[in-house]
Design a protein around this motif. Structure first.
Motif, PDB file in Angstrom:
ATOM      1  N   ALA A   4       0.883  -1.322   0.034  1.00  0.00           N
ATOM      2  CA  ALA A   4       0.071   0.144   0.055  1.00  0.00           C
ATOM      3  C   ALA A   4       0.762   1.245  -0.153  1.00  0.00           C
ATOM      4  CB  ALA A   4      -0.837   0.133   1.238  1.00  0.00           C
ATOM      5  N   ARG A   5       1.596   1.275   0.692  1.00  0.00           N
ATOM      6  CA  ARG A   5       2.780   2.627   0.744  1.00  0.00           C
ATOM      7  C   ARG A   5       3.390   2.525  -0.464  1.00  0.00           C
ATOM      8  NH1 ARG A   5       3.811   0.633   6.473  1.00  0.00           N
ATOM      9  NH2 ARG A   5       2.573   1.768   7.960  1.00  0.00           N
ATOM     10  N   LEU A   6       3.854   1.417  -1.180  1.00  0.00           N
ATOM     11  CA  LEU A   6       4.542   1.704  -2.384  1.00  0.00           C
ATOM     12  C   LEU A   6       3.677   2.415  -3.101  1.00  0.00           C
ATOM     13  CD1 LEU A   6       6.315  -1.794  -2.514  1.00  0.00           C
ATOM     14  CD2 LEU A   6       7.583   0.417  -2.539  1.00  0.00           C
ATOM     15  N   VAL A   7       2.464   1.978  -3.381  1.00  0.00           N
ATOM     16  CA  VAL A   7       1.419   2.370  -4.324  1.00  0.00           C
ATOM     17  C   VAL A   7       1.116   3.914  -4.233  1.00  0.00           C
ATOM     18  CG1 VAL A   7      -1.056   2.539  -5.015  1.00  0.00           C
ATOM     19  CG2 VAL A   7       0.103   0.201  -4.623  1.00  0.00           C
ATOM     20  N   LEU A   8       1.204   4.331  -3.019  1.00  0.00           N
ATOM     21  CA  LEU A   8       0.959   5.691  -2.767  1.00  0.00           C
ATOM     22  C   LEU A   8       2.389   6.736  -2.344  1.00  0.00           C
ATOM     23  CD1 LEU A   8      -1.570   5.704   0.169  1.00  0.00           C
ATOM     24  CD2 LEU A   8      -1.779   7.079  -1.763  1.00  0.00           C
ATOM     25  N   ARG A   9       3.406   5.937  -2.911  1.00  0.00           N
ATOM     26  CA  ARG A   9       4.810   6.642  -2.930  1.00  0.00           C
ATOM     27  C   ARG A   9       5.136   7.061  -1.502  1.00  0.00           C
ATOM     28  NH1 ARG A   9       6.997   9.473  -8.064  1.00  0.00           N
ATOM     29  NH2 ARG A   9       8.810   9.656  -6.641  1.00  0.00           N
ATOM     30  N   LEU A  10       4.557   6.261  -0.506  1.00  0.00           N
ATOM     31  CA  LEU A  10       4.925   6.910   1.067  1.00  0.00           C
ATOM     32  C   LEU A  10       6.470   6.311   1.145  1.00  0.00           C
ATOM     33  CD1 LEU A  10       1.853   6.232   2.960  1.00  0.00           C
ATOM     34  CD2 LEU A  10       2.623   8.412   2.206  1.00  0.00           C
ATOM     35  N   ILE A  11       6.704   5.261   0.431  1.00  0.00           N
ATOM     36  CA  ILE A  11       8.120   4.819   0.272  1.00  0.00           C
ATOM     37  C   ILE A  11       8.269   4.346  -1.245  1.00  0.00           C
ATOM     38  CG2 ILE A  11       8.375   3.630   2.676  1.00  0.00           C
ATOM     39  CD1 ILE A  11       7.519   1.005   1.447  1.00  0.00           C
ATOM     40  N   GLU A  12       9.686   4.473  -1.754  1.00  0.00           N
ATOM     41  CA  GLU A  12      10.039   4.201  -3.012  1.00  0.00           C
ATOM     42  C   GLU A  12      10.326   2.974  -3.355  1.00  0.00           C
ATOM     43  OE1 GLU A  12      10.126   6.925  -5.141  1.00  0.00           O
ATOM     44  OE2 GLU A  12       9.461   7.971  -3.820  1.00  0.00           O
ATOM     45  N   ALA A  13       9.707   2.350  -4.349  1.00  0.00           N
ATOM     46  CA  ALA A  13       9.671   1.092  -5.124  1.00  0.00           C
ATOM     47  C   ALA A  13      11.050   0.702  -5.603  1.00  0.00           C
ATOM     48  CB  ALA A  13       8.586   0.813  -6.095  1.00  0.00           C
ATOM     49  N   ASP A  14      11.591  -0.272  -5.571  1.00  0.00           N
ATOM     50  CA  ASP A  14      12.905  -0.583  -6.499  1.00  0.00           C
ATOM     51  C   ASP A  14      12.403  -0.575  -7.967  1.00  0.00           C
ATOM     52  OD1 ASP A  14      14.050  -0.903  -3.804  1.00  0.00           O
ATOM     53  OD2 ASP A  14      13.811  -3.462  -3.959  1.00  0.00           O
ATOM     54  N   GLY A  15      11.190  -1.232  -8.102  1.00  0.00           N
ATOM     55  CA  GLY A  15      10.900  -1.244  -9.524  1.00  0.00           C
ATOM     56  C   GLY A  15       9.664  -1.526  -9.627  1.00  0.00           C
ATOM     57  N   GLY A  16       8.889  -1.357 -10.861  1.00  0.00           N
ATOM     58  CA  GLY A  16       7.772  -1.509 -11.349  1.00  0.00           C
ATOM     59  C   GLY A  16       6.920  -0.113 -11.652  1.00  0.00           C
ATOM     60  N   ARG A  17       5.596  -0.161 -12.179  1.00  0.00           N
ATOM     61  CA  ARG A  17       4.868   0.916 -12.277  1.00  0.00           C
ATOM     62  C   ARG A  17       3.494   0.806 -11.696  1.00  0.00           C
ATOM     63  NH1 ARG A  17       3.669   0.777 -18.543  1.00  0.00           N
ATOM     64  NH2 ARG A  17       2.536  -1.064 -17.741  1.00  0.00           N
ATOM     65  N   VAL A  18       2.908   1.971 -11.271  1.00  0.00           N
ATOM     66  CA  VAL A  18       1.572   2.118 -10.705  1.00  0.00           C
ATOM     67  C   VAL A  18       0.863   3.023 -11.750  1.00  0.00           C
ATOM     68  CG1 VAL A  18       0.121   2.906  -8.970  1.00  0.00           C
ATOM     69  CG2 VAL A  18       2.272   1.801  -8.198  1.00  0.00           C
ATOM     70  N   MET A  19       0.047   2.504 -12.696  1.00  0.00           N
ATOM     71  CA  MET A  19      -0.398   3.396 -13.594  1.00  0.00           C
ATOM     72  C   MET A  19      -2.030   3.964 -13.111  1.00  0.00           C
ATOM     73  SD  MET A  19       1.652   3.575 -15.988  1.00  0.00           S
ATOM     74  CE  MET A  19       0.785   4.493 -17.338  1.00  0.00           C
ATOM     75  N   TYR A  20      -2.035   5.293 -13.150  1.00  0.00           N
ATOM     76  CA  TYR A  20      -3.358   5.842 -12.668  1.00  0.00           C
ATOM     77  C   TYR A  20      -3.726   7.060 -13.687  1.00  0.00           C
ATOM     78  CZ  TYR A  20      -6.959   8.513 -10.044  1.00  0.00           C
ATOM     79  OH  TYR A  20      -7.699   9.277  -9.605  1.00  0.00           O
ATOM     80  N   GLN A  21      -4.765   7.057 -14.367  1.00  0.00           N
ATOM     81  CA  GLN A  21      -5.110   8.017 -15.398  1.00  0.00           C
ATOM     82  C   GLN A  21      -4.030   8.487 -16.333  1.00  0.00           C
ATOM     83  OE1 GLN A  21      -6.864  11.570 -13.486  1.00  0.00           O
ATOM     84  NE2 GLN A  21      -8.587  10.641 -12.654  1.00  0.00           N
ATOM     85  N   GLY A  22      -3.458   7.291 -16.889  1.00  0.00           N
ATOM     86  CA  GLY A  22      -2.476   7.445 -18.088  1.00  0.00           C
ATOM     87  C   GLY A  22      -1.159   7.787 -17.463  1.00  0.00           C
ATOM     88  N   HIS A  23      -0.832   7.866 -16.303  1.00  0.00           N
ATOM     89  CA  HIS A  23       0.300   8.287 -15.597  1.00  0.00           C
ATOM     90  C   HIS A  23       0.831   7.208 -14.847  1.00  0.00           C
ATOM     91  CE1 HIS A  23       0.233  12.395 -17.010  1.00  0.00           C
ATOM     92  NE2 HIS A  23      -0.838  12.532 -16.535  1.00  0.00           N
ATOM     93  N   ASN A  24       2.422   6.996 -14.875  1.00  0.00           N
ATOM     94  CA  ASN A  24       3.062   5.989 -13.587  1.00  0.00           C
ATOM     95  C   ASN A  24       3.228   6.976 -12.576  1.00  0.00           C
ATOM     96  OD1 ASN A  24       4.664   4.272 -12.603  1.00  0.00           O
ATOM     97  ND2 ASN A  24       6.231   4.356 -14.029  1.00  0.00           N
ATOM     98  N   LEU A  25       2.565   6.654 -11.551  1.00  0.00           N
ATOM     99  CA  LEU A  25       2.918   7.520 -10.108  1.00  0.00           C
ATOM    100  C   LEU A  25       4.341   7.270  -9.840  1.00  0.00           C
ATOM    101  CD1 LEU A  25      -0.449   6.725  -8.255  1.00  0.00           C
ATOM    102  CD2 LEU A  25       0.236   8.871  -9.705  1.00  0.00           C
ATOM    103  N   LEU A  26       4.823   6.336  -9.930  1.00  0.00           N
ATOM    104  CA  LEU A  26       6.109   5.859  -9.568  1.00  0.00           C
ATOM    105  C   LEU A  26       7.454   6.784 -10.388  1.00  0.00           C
ATOM    106  CD1 LEU A  26       6.667   2.185  -8.910  1.00  0.00           C
ATOM    107  CD2 LEU A  26       5.532   3.904  -7.493  1.00  0.00           C
ATOM    108  N   ALA A  27       6.969   7.298 -11.471  1.00  0.00           N
ATOM    109  CA  ALA A  27       7.863   8.281 -12.331  1.00  0.00           C
ATOM    110  C   ALA A  27       7.661   9.584 -12.064  1.00  0.00           C
ATOM    111  CB  ALA A  27       7.601   7.792 -13.916  1.00  0.00           C
ATOM    112  N   LEU A  28       6.422  10.055 -11.613  1.00  0.00           N
ATOM    113  CA  LEU A  28       6.061  11.290 -11.238  1.00  0.00           C
ATOM    114  C   LEU A  28       6.835  12.231 -10.226  1.00  0.00           C
ATOM    115  CD1 LEU A  28       2.328  11.519 -12.053  1.00  0.00           C
ATOM    116  CD2 LEU A  28       4.001  12.044 -13.539  1.00  0.00           C
ATOM    117  N   GLY A  29       6.682  13.367 -10.190  1.00  0.00           N
ATOM    118  CA  GLY A  29       7.360  14.060  -9.314  1.00  0.00           C
ATOM    119  C   GLY A  29       6.620  15.656  -9.220  1.00  0.00           C
ATOM    120  N   GLY A  30       6.798  16.338  -8.009  1.00  0.00           N
ATOM    121  CA  GLY A  30       6.344  17.900  -7.821  1.00  0.00           C
ATOM    122  C   GLY A  30       4.681  17.789  -7.974  1.00  0.00           C
ATOM    123  N   GLU A  31       4.318  18.961  -8.554  1.00  0.00           N
ATOM    124  CA  GLU A  31       2.980  19.127  -8.570  1.00  0.00           C
ATOM    125  C   GLU A  31       2.147  17.973  -9.128  1.00  0.00           C
ATOM    126  OE1 GLU A  31      -0.463  21.369  -7.814  1.00  0.00           O
ATOM    127  OE2 GLU A  31       1.649  21.345  -6.832  1.00  0.00           O
TER     128      GLU A  31
END
Ligand SMILES: Nc1ncnc2c1ncn2[C@@H]1O[C@H](COP(=O)(O)OP(=O)(O)OP(=O)(O)O)[C@@H](O)[C@H]1O
Ligand SMILES: [Mg+2]
Length: 332
Positions: free
Chosen positions: A60-87
């Motif tokens: 759950a924490r990985l999905v929310l990026r409360l901790i950083e994953a070693d690898g993988g993707r979490v796709m939401y509304q066309g974006h990979n949450l693990l690759a996004l930053g900032g705003e």
């Protein structure tokens, strides 16, 4: 499974916690989540079940990026949450809120209930007054009367506190709620009320939910699809009807056997109950991680990690007992 109905897609996500000594050398590694993939369908509930320490909260924490994953993707509304930053990340993450087991950890004891619920809105730029107006609405939605809004969290019972924590998660109007053992600390009767509340809120606010629990009863009551985890890995995924009618993985079967009143008959494992401790994730068994507790273990289980294979419509299992021939036979 219909892709257009997927709201969140988690692919091949992993996390190993590493401890380092003062010289920067890795001294221990805990494989907490290993190559986990799943899809959450819109306005459905995806249950995650497994013993303590199997990696549910870490996932759950990985999905929310409360901790950083070693690898993988979490796709939401066309974006990979693990690759996004900032705003961009902040905006999308607002759509996914979490409710924890212990509401004390999410409620501020020095604020009234109303201000506790309004707080996430204030942080996001809403005015004091508008935040409080919205907070009243959400407190009402979870069954806390207006007359209690000025009370403090300490004066509430566990069940009431959890209601406030739920209101606080909902006030940001999320599309997805992750409930991590959200009812586990409550007495049975209060637990039933909380589960009903979740059901009602899900309808009213059109929520998609990830419902995490070590309790099979709770997962059965809440979920449409169930994912069973063992030592950081997915061992079985199926609709709630299928997994409860015919669990395939020896671990899933053992979980049923170990839960009074959920004894699902299965001839291969008659009499087998889950015993022994979960092995340490510091040094997980080779091959199938369940093999050290599995009465059906074979030589190959120590040598090869079983892959998830489909044994029925949307029903997958990772176990060497079920090979391709088995699946083909079932298809005839
Ligand atoms: N920050 C951390 N550092 C090191 N190890 C961690 C950390 N967080 C979790 N772990 C380890 O990762 C494994 C998975 O833990 P996690 O809390 O995700 O399990 P869980 O399934 O949520 O258990 P529970 O049912 O008790 O809540 C455990 O072995 C735990 O000790
Ligand atoms: Mg947990």
């Amino acid at each position: 499974m219909d892709d257009s109905n997927t709201i969140l897609e988690v692919s091949h996500i992993s996390k190993t916690f590493r401890s380092k000594n003062i010289f920067g050398r890795t001294t221990s590694e805990v494989s907490a989540v290993n190559d986990v993939s799943f899809r959450l369908q819109k306005q459905r509930t995806f249950g995650i079940v497994g013993e303590s320490g199997c990696g549910k909260s870490t996932l759950a924490r990985l999905v929310l990026r409360l901790i950083e994953a070693d690898g993988g993707r979490v796709m939401y509304q066309g974006h990979n949450l693990l690759a996004l930053g900032g705003e961009e990340l902040r905006k999308l993450r607002r759509d996914i809120q979490m409710v924890f087991q212990d509401p004390f950890s999410s409620l501020n004891p020095s604020m009234t209930l109303l201000d506790n619920v309004a707080f996430p809105l204030w942080v996001n730029g809403t005015s004091k007054q508008d935040g409080r107006i919205a907070a009243h609405r959400y407190l009402e939605a979870v069954g806390i009367p207006r007359s209690s809004a000025e009370r403090y969290p300490q004066s509430l019972s566990g069940g009431q506190r959890q209601r406030v924590a739920i209101a606080r998660a909902l006030v940001l109007e999320p599309k997805i709620v992750i409930a991590d053992e959200a009812v586990s600390a409550l007495d049975k009767s209060i637990q039933a009320q909380a589960l009903n509340l979740f059901h009602e809120l899900q309808q009213d606010f059109r929520l998609s939910m990830i419902f995490i629990s070590h309790d099979l009863h709770v997962v059965e009551l809440m979920s449409d699809t169930v994912m069973v985890m063992y030592l950081g890995m997915v061992v079985e995924v199926a609709s709630v009807e299928d997994v409860y009618a015919q669990p395939y993985h020896p671990y899933t079967q053992a979980l049923f056997k170990s839960t009074p009143s959920m004894d699902v008959t299965h001839k291969k494992l008659d009499g087998f109950k889950l015993s022994g401790e979960l092995p340490s994730p510091l040094n997980p068994p080779s091959g199938c991680r369940f093999r050290t507790r599995c009465p059906m273990a074979m030589e190959t289980c120590a040598e090869h990690m079983p892959e998830l294979i489909e044994v029925g419509d949307g029903h997958t299992v990772a176990c060497h007992l079920y090979g391709e021939a088995d699946v083909a036979r079932r298809a005839i």
